[in-house]
Design a protein around this motif. Structure first.
Motif, PDB file in Angstrom:
ATOM      1  N   LEU A  30       0.950  -1.337  -0.077  1.00 61.78           N
ATOM      2  CA  LEU A  30      -0.067   0.055  -0.111  1.00 61.78           C
ATOM      3  C   LEU A  30       0.829   1.115  -0.072  1.00 61.78           C
ATOM      4  CD1 LEU A  30      -2.698  -1.233   2.542  1.00 61.78           C
ATOM      5  CD2 LEU A  30      -3.212  -0.690   0.010  1.00 61.78           C
ATOM      6  N   ALA A  31       2.003   1.074   0.681  1.00 64.04           N
ATOM      7  CA  ALA A  31       2.890   2.415   0.797  1.00 64.04           C
ATOM      8  C   ALA A  31       3.552   2.611  -0.655  1.00 64.04           C
ATOM      9  CB  ALA A  31       4.211   2.177   1.596  1.00 64.04           C
ATOM     10  N   ARG A  32       3.969   1.471  -1.221  1.00 64.94           N
ATOM     11  CA  ARG A  32       4.460   1.603  -2.581  1.00 64.94           C
ATOM     12  C   ARG A  32       3.507   2.191  -3.538  1.00 64.94           C
ATOM     13  NH1 ARG A  32       6.296  -3.089  -2.703  1.00 64.94           N
ATOM     14  NH2 ARG A  32       8.357  -2.499  -2.122  1.00 64.94           N
ATOM     15  N   GLU A  33       2.204   1.719  -3.616  1.00 63.65           N
ATOM     16  CA  GLU A  33       0.888   2.269  -4.188  1.00 63.65           C
ATOM     17  C   GLU A  33       0.754   3.760  -4.283  1.00 63.65           C
ATOM     18  OE1 GLU A  33      -3.807   2.043  -4.067  1.00 63.65           O
ATOM     19  OE2 GLU A  33      -2.800   0.215  -3.978  1.00 63.65           O
ATOM     20  N   ALA A  34       0.990   4.457  -2.828  1.00 62.27           N
ATOM     21  CA  ALA A  34       0.750   5.545  -2.561  1.00 62.27           C
ATOM     22  C   ALA A  34       2.129   6.430  -3.048  1.00 62.27           C
ATOM     23  CB  ALA A  34       0.977   5.935  -0.887  1.00 62.27           C
ATOM     24  N   ALA A  35       3.131   5.810  -3.044  1.00 63.76           N
ATOM     25  CA  ALA A  35       4.268   6.624  -3.459  1.00 63.76           C
ATOM     26  C   ALA A  35       4.200   6.559  -5.158  1.00 63.76           C
ATOM     27  CB  ALA A  35       5.632   5.792  -3.390  1.00 63.76           C
ATOM     28  N   ASP A  36       3.797   5.501  -5.804  1.00 67.03           N
ATOM     29  CA  ASP A  36       3.385   5.444  -7.277  1.00 67.03           C
ATOM     30  C   ASP A  36       2.457   6.679  -7.690  1.00 67.03           C
ATOM     31  OD1 ASP A  36       5.311   3.605  -7.411  1.00 67.03           O
ATOM     32  OD2 ASP A  36       3.923   2.123  -7.600  1.00 67.03           O
ATOM     33  N   ALA A  37       1.475   7.034  -6.599  1.00 65.12           N
ATOM     34  CA  ALA A  37       0.484   7.748  -7.015  1.00 65.12           C
ATOM     35  C   ALA A  37       0.836   9.470  -6.648  1.00 65.12           C
ATOM     36  CB  ALA A  37      -0.935   7.496  -6.029  1.00 65.12           C
ATOM     37  N   GLY A  38       2.236   9.652  -6.183  1.00 59.47           N
ATOM     38  CA  GLY A  38       2.598  10.926  -5.683  1.00 59.47           C
ATOM     39  C   GLY A  38       2.361  11.150  -4.261  1.00 59.47           C
ATOM     40  N   ASP A  39       1.743  10.322  -3.571  1.00 58.10           N
ATOM     41  CA  ASP A  39       1.628  10.623  -2.165  1.00 58.10           C
ATOM     42  C   ASP A  39       2.765  10.071  -1.491  1.00 58.10           C
ATOM     43  OD1 ASP A  39      -1.344  11.779  -2.162  1.00 58.10           O
ATOM     44  OD2 ASP A  39      -1.733   9.944  -2.985  1.00 58.10           O
ATOM     45  N   GLY A  40       2.963  10.398   0.177  1.00 60.39           N
ATOM     46  CA  GLY A  40       3.829  10.000   1.059  1.00 60.39           C
ATOM     47  C   GLY A  40       3.687   8.618   0.919  1.00 60.39           C
ATOM     48  N   PRO A  41       4.467   7.801   0.892  1.00 61.25           N
ATOM     49  CA  PRO A  41       4.641   6.326   1.126  1.00 61.25           C
ATOM     50  C   PRO A  41       4.252   5.346   2.193  1.00 61.25           C
ATOM     51  CG  PRO A  41       6.979   7.198   1.037  1.00 61.25           C
ATOM     52  CD  PRO A  41       6.078   8.454   0.984  1.00 61.25           C
ATOM     53  N   PHE A  42       3.061   5.435   2.696  1.00 64.33           N
ATOM     54  CA  PHE A  42       2.524   4.991   3.693  1.00 64.33           C
ATOM     55  C   PHE A  42       1.218   4.146   3.300  1.00 64.33           C
ATOM     56  CE2 PHE A  42       4.936   8.831   5.125  1.00 64.33           C
ATOM     57  CZ  PHE A  42       5.924   8.144   5.916  1.00 64.33           C
ATOM     58  N   GLY A  43       1.382   3.076   4.207  1.00 62.45           N
ATOM     59  CA  GLY A  43      -0.032   2.343   3.995  1.00 62.45           C
ATOM     60  C   GLY A  43      -0.225   1.635   5.262  1.00 62.45           C
ATOM     61  N   SER A  44      -1.506   1.360   5.596  1.00 61.29           N
ATOM     62  CA  SER A  44      -2.179   0.744   6.754  1.00 61.29           C
ATOM     63  C   SER A  44      -3.201  -0.154   6.613  1.00 61.29           C
ATOM     64  CB  SER A  44      -2.521   1.850   7.968  1.00 61.29           C
ATOM     65  OG  SER A  44      -1.412   2.716   8.255  1.00 61.29           O
TER      66      SER A  44
ATOM     67  N   VAL B 216      -3.560  -2.509  14.375  1.00 62.60           N
ATOM     68  CA  VAL B 216      -3.314  -1.600  13.195  1.00 62.60           C
ATOM     69  C   VAL B 216      -1.911  -2.010  12.685  1.00 62.60           C
ATOM     70  CG1 VAL B 216      -3.009   0.820  12.403  1.00 62.60           C
ATOM     71  CG2 VAL B 216      -4.924   0.243  13.972  1.00 62.60           C
ATOM     72  N   TYR B 217      -1.500  -2.446  11.606  1.00 55.40           N
ATOM     73  CA  TYR B 217      -0.338  -2.684  10.826  1.00 55.40           C
ATOM     74  C   TYR B 217      -0.233  -1.300  10.118  1.00 55.40           C
ATOM     75  CZ  TYR B 217      -0.993  -7.580  12.463  1.00 55.40           C
ATOM     76  OH  TYR B 217      -1.044  -8.675  13.141  1.00 55.40           O
ATOM     77  N   THR B 218       0.956  -0.848   9.866  1.00 49.94           N
ATOM     78  CA  THR B 218       1.462   0.493   9.285  1.00 49.94           C
ATOM     79  C   THR B 218       2.818   0.492   8.963  1.00 49.94           C
ATOM     80  OG1 THR B 218       1.093   2.567   9.421  1.00 49.94           O
ATOM     81  CG2 THR B 218       1.854   1.670  11.235  1.00 49.94           C
ATOM     82  N   SER B 219       3.139   0.949   7.686  1.00 55.42           N
ATOM     83  CA  SER B 219       4.354   0.941   7.281  1.00 55.42           C
ATOM     84  C   SER B 219       5.484   2.098   7.943  1.00 55.42           C
ATOM     85  CB  SER B 219       4.466   1.279   5.808  1.00 55.42           C
ATOM     86  OG  SER B 219       3.859   2.554   5.536  1.00 55.42           O
ATOM     87  N   GLY B 220       4.640   2.992   8.594  1.00 55.80           N
ATOM     88  CA  GLY B 220       5.613   3.793   9.233  1.00 55.80           C
ATOM     89  C   GLY B 220       4.802   4.114  10.744  1.00 55.80           C
ATOM     90  N   GLU B 221       5.571   4.339  11.546  1.00 51.11           N
ATOM     91  CA  GLU B 221       5.126   4.752  13.053  1.00 51.11           C
ATOM     92  C   GLU B 221       4.050   5.632  12.781  1.00 51.11           C
ATOM     93  OE1 GLU B 221       6.856   5.200  17.753  1.00 51.11           O
ATOM     94  OE2 GLU B 221       8.173   5.683  16.113  1.00 51.11           O
ATOM     95  N   HIS B 222       3.257   5.702  13.647  1.00 49.52           N
ATOM     96  CA  HIS B 222       2.012   6.919  13.506  1.00 49.52           C
ATOM     97  C   HIS B 222       2.587   8.145  14.043  1.00 49.52           C
ATOM     98  CE1 HIS B 222      -0.638   3.517  13.806  1.00 49.52           C
ATOM     99  NE2 HIS B 222      -1.528   3.726  14.424  1.00 49.52           N
ATOM    100  N   CYS B 223       2.271   9.290  13.407  1.00 46.90           N
ATOM    101  CA  CYS B 223       2.711  10.469  13.919  1.00 46.90           C
ATOM    102  C   CYS B 223       1.762  10.850  15.080  1.00 46.90           C
ATOM    103  CB  CYS B 223       2.085  11.701  12.846  1.00 46.90           C
ATOM    104  SG  CYS B 223       0.426  11.836  12.413  1.00 46.90           S
TER     105      CYS B 223
ATOM    106  N   SER C  82      10.363   3.109  12.201  1.00 46.22           N
ATOM    107  CA  SER C  82      10.092   4.141  13.154  1.00 46.22           C
ATOM    108  C   SER C  82      10.000   5.572  12.742  1.00 46.22           C
ATOM    109  CB  SER C  82      11.245   3.969  14.476  1.00 46.22           C
ATOM    110  OG  SER C  82      12.259   4.614  13.959  1.00 46.22           O
ATOM    111  N   GLY C  83       9.537   6.429  13.473  1.00 47.51           N
ATOM    112  CA  GLY C  83       9.382   7.951  12.991  1.00 47.51           C
ATOM    113  C   GLY C  83      10.703   8.534  13.082  1.00 47.51           C
TER     114      GLY C  83
END
Length: 161
Positions: free
Chosen positions: A17-31, A80-87, A107-108
């Motif tokens: 999902l993070a890769r999909e976000a990055a490919d769309a120009g968004d920050g590379p994060f998925g959850s 909740v599984y996520t590619s990067g630690e929650h902000c 991690s952040g």
């Protein structure tokens, strides 16, 4: 609690999902949100750039979905599984609605360091560990097996922006 094979399956999904976000120009994060039976109930990716809304983090979208679709007991027993630690925003929202365990890949502080190393602008929000914002949450991460994949996505996105 140790990271299980089941955890790794869900974490690989969030990296995709993070890769999909990055490919769309968004920050590379998925959850993803997974219930107590191990069934994925909701998944999303970052959409802040494509929508112009800087709060469109996947973790925050999970919170919004969970409040509408799950009982308090179901929320508490979910992971909740996520590619990067929650902000800080997502950590607080997670705690406010009573979601359960969080497992993250990177991690952040790792993400902040990777972004800085390629000259990216600093975040307008302090990088705080989830448990600093919400000390009662069960949190696991980083998960070394997938950290390099997330690092590549973060660095690529930071260089583009």
């Amino acid at each position: 609690m140790a990271i299980t094979e089941s955890d790794l399956v869900h974490l690989r999904r969030v990296v995709e999902l993070a890769r999909e976000a990055a490919d769309a120009g968004d920050g590379p994060f998925g959850s993803v949100l997974v219930d107590a039976a191990g069934i994925e109930r909701f998944a999303d990716r970052n959409r802040e750039a494509s929508t112009g809304d800087p709060t469109r983090h996947p973790e925050f979208e999970i919170v919004r979905w969970a409040v509408t679709h799950l009982t308090p007991e179901q929320r508490a027993s979910a992971t909740v599984y996520t590619s990067g630690e929650h902000c800080a925003m997502c950590s607080a929202a997670h705690a406010w609605v009573g979601l359960g365990r969080i497992v993250y890949v990177a991690s952040g502080h790792q993400i902040t360091a990777w972004r800085a190393a390629v000259g990216a602008a600093r975040s307008p929000v302090a990088t705080l560990p989830i448990t600093t914002v919400a000390p009662g949450l069960a949190v696991e991460g980083p998960v070394d097996e997938l950290v390099d994949e997330v690092r590549v996505l973060i660095e690529r996105h930071a260089r583009r922006n």
